[in-house]
Design an enzyme around this catalytic site. Structure first.
Site, PDB file in Angstrom:
ATOM      1  N   GLU A 155       1.191 -55.102  -3.648  1.00 29.21           N
ATOM      2  CA  GLU A 155      -0.064 -54.365  -3.640  1.00 29.21           C
ATOM      3  C   GLU A 155      -1.110 -55.200  -2.919  1.00 29.21           C
ATOM      4  O   GLU A 155      -1.336 -56.363  -3.257  1.00 29.21           O
ATOM      5  CB  GLU A 155      -0.554 -54.069  -5.059  1.00 29.21           C
ATOM      6  N   ASP A 165     -11.425 -50.719   0.369  1.00 28.59           N
ATOM      7  CA  ASP A 165     -12.794 -50.580   0.872  1.00 28.59           C
ATOM      8  C   ASP A 165     -12.779 -49.597   2.045  1.00 28.59           C
ATOM      9  O   ASP A 165     -12.042 -49.790   3.008  1.00 28.59           O
ATOM     10  CB  ASP A 165     -13.299 -51.946   1.344  1.00 28.59           C
TER      11      ASP A 165
END
Length: 219
Positions: free
Chosen positions: A46, A120
């Site tokens: 991840e 983001d």
């Protein structure tokens, strides 16, 4: 979202080099065989693990796999490390590192699944190259993923989701699953979904969760 600095997290990271790699040197090969009890197990990674709810939950659910959580912020990485140590999650290793260097840190064709969760969005056009689904990042993911491996992406940001669909499509990737409201789907993907901290917060507000699974097409 940048977390407030927590000195205890930095101290914990420094005290446990066996569990977390802190800003590893890209010129030094990482011996993953020594960091996992059995590195032959399927490997999931991840990128951008936040406080670690997703990666720690998944690692506990799947002891038959190995997991690597990559997080740039030391405070967040320290929070994941604390959970790993307190709960004895032996099939999870951590990296406090920049995802842009991921291809230096992992062997080619070693990863089965790569997760991008609530990255983001970098909404300004001039920041496009920082988005984790930009083509230069896709180049890196392709190097580390196995030929049969795939990428799983989730976000609450519609703009980033639409951008990612276009970016992956232009790269020639094959879409295996696309959802514009994951939490209201009634399928196998939704049933096995593991929430992140941000995901839980956004979903409680009624925001739709966007999701896609895609793989690279071999030339």
């Amino acid at each position: 979202m940048r977390l407030r600095n927590k000195p205890w997290a930095q101290k914990l990271v420094k005290e446990h080099p066996e569990a977390i790699l802190n800003e590893p040197n890209i010129d030094e090969k990482i011996n993953w065989e020594e960091r996992f009890a059995d590195f032959s197990k399927p490997l999931a990674i991840e990128i951008g693990s936040g406080k670690g709810q997703f990666i720690t939950t998944l690692a506990k659910q799947h002891p038959e796999m190995n997991f690597i959580g990559v997080e740039l912020q030391t405070t967040a990485a320290g929070m994941i490390l604390r959970t790993k140590l307190e709960e004895g999650i032996d099939n999870l290793q951590l990296m406090c590192a920049d995802a842009a260097n991921i291809a230096y840190y992992l062997p080619e064709n070693s990863v089965d699944v790569l997760y991008l969760n609530f990255s983001d969005p970098w909404p300004k056009t001039r920041h496009e190259k920082r988005r984790l689904t930009y083509k230069s990042f896709l180049d890196k993911y392709r190097k580390v993923l196995k030929p049969e491996g795939h990428l799983e992406f989730k976000t609450d940001n519609r703009g980033l989701f639409e951008y990612s669909l276009v970016s992956l499509n232009n790269y020639g990737m094959k879409f295996e699953h696309v959802s514009v409201d994951l939490h209201h789907d009634e399928d196998e993907i939704a049933a096995r979904n593991v929430e992140t901290e941000y995901e839980h917060k956004f979903a409680e507000k009624g925001n739709p969760i966007y999701c896609l699974h895609a793989s690279f097409v071999e030339e």
